[in-house]
Scaffold this motif. Sequence first.
Motif, PDB file in Angstrom:
ATOM      1  N   GLY A 123       1.307 -29.144  24.046  1.00  0.00           N
ATOM      2  CA  GLY A 123       1.001 -29.219  22.626  1.00  0.00           C
ATOM      3  C   GLY A 123       1.391 -30.572  22.063  1.00  0.00           C
ATOM      4  N   PHE A 124       0.872 -30.894  20.911  1.00  0.00           N
ATOM      5  CA  PHE A 124       1.217 -32.139  20.241  1.00  0.00           C
ATOM      6  C   PHE A 124       2.633 -32.046  19.667  1.00  0.00           C
ATOM      7  N   SER A 125       3.229 -33.195  19.390  1.00  0.00           N
ATOM      8  CA  SER A 125       4.576 -33.193  18.812  1.00  0.00           C
ATOM      9  C   SER A 125       4.592 -32.443  17.480  1.00  0.00           C
ATOM     10  N   GLU A 126       3.455 -32.407  16.805  1.00  0.00           N
ATOM     11  CA  GLU A 126       3.356 -31.660  15.545  1.00  0.00           C
ATOM     12  C   GLU A 126       3.550 -30.155  15.740  1.00  0.00           C
ATOM     13  N   GLN A 127       3.426 -29.694  16.968  1.00  0.00           N
ATOM     14  CA  GLN A 127       3.543 -28.266  17.261  1.00  0.00           C
ATOM     15  C   GLN A 127       4.946 -27.859  17.725  1.00  0.00           C
ATOM     16  N   MET A 128       5.831 -28.844  17.851  1.00  0.00           N
ATOM     17  CA  MET A 128       7.202 -28.548  18.255  1.00  0.00           C
ATOM     18  C   MET A 128       8.008 -28.049  17.046  1.00  0.00           C
ATOM     19  N   CYS A 129       8.806 -27.019  17.285  1.00  0.00           N
ATOM     20  CA  CYS A 129       9.600 -26.403  16.226  1.00  0.00           C
ATOM     21  C   CYS A 129      11.067 -26.351  16.654  1.00  0.00           C
ATOM     22  N   ASP A 130      11.945 -26.280  15.682  1.00  0.00           N
ATOM     23  CA  ASP A 130      13.369 -26.163  15.991  1.00  0.00           C
ATOM     24  C   ASP A 130      13.650 -24.868  16.744  1.00  0.00           C
ATOM     25  N   GLU A 131      12.990 -23.809  16.313  1.00  0.00           N
ATOM     26  CA  GLU A 131      13.189 -22.514  16.964  1.00  0.00           C
ATOM     27  C   GLU A 131      11.973 -21.631  16.748  1.00  0.00           C
TER      28      GLU A 131
END
Length: 206
Positions: free
Chosen positions: A173-181
């Motif tokens: 996924g793109f970095s925009e799709q990374m979440c803290d949790e």
Amino acid sequence: MAAQERELSTVESMVRMDKTTLRQEIKKRLLQMSMDDRIAKSKQICQLIIDSDMFRGASTVMTFLSLPHEMDTTPLILNAWQHGKTVAVPKVSWEQRHMIPVELNSMETGLTVEKMGLRSPTNGVPVPFEEIDLIITPGLGFDKHGNRLGRGGAFYDTFFANHKMLAARWGVGFSEQMCDEIPHDATDVPVDAVVTENEIIRCNQQ
């Protein structure tokens, strides 16, 4: 026992609500991305995978045929073919709510468009679960622990739970799709690594 069941039900309901809110937020992020960004970042993600020892050593790679807003897996598929690898993609049974891996031999012919715009081979030959070495897994969101936010159908969680499945599971996924949790419960199966345009995040030793 009844009290424990009520407590579990409450927790599951909270997870579902949190996931719904998070899905809406990530979808907004994806819609704000330009086509140029999506193409460039997709190429970077594919190159990180192609350069990895895991991909190089894999004989059979399972990936997915991307939707318009998703990371484009085309460069990865073409490279796999160029190096003599078998490429499998999911074929979904919407009635039975499960999917099987089928071999992909062309991205131009022999494809059908199903629900939600998903593409899959019309007459793809099933690939045995135990022959798959690496699964490139889509998702709306991921965290650094390997927790994955899907679209709510639990198709991949069910697929990963098959006892014959030995493959490494890599989310993309793109970095925009990374979440803290990412909210998760006992039925959610994490991935072993997450690949963005910036890095491969190893979530365990696989």
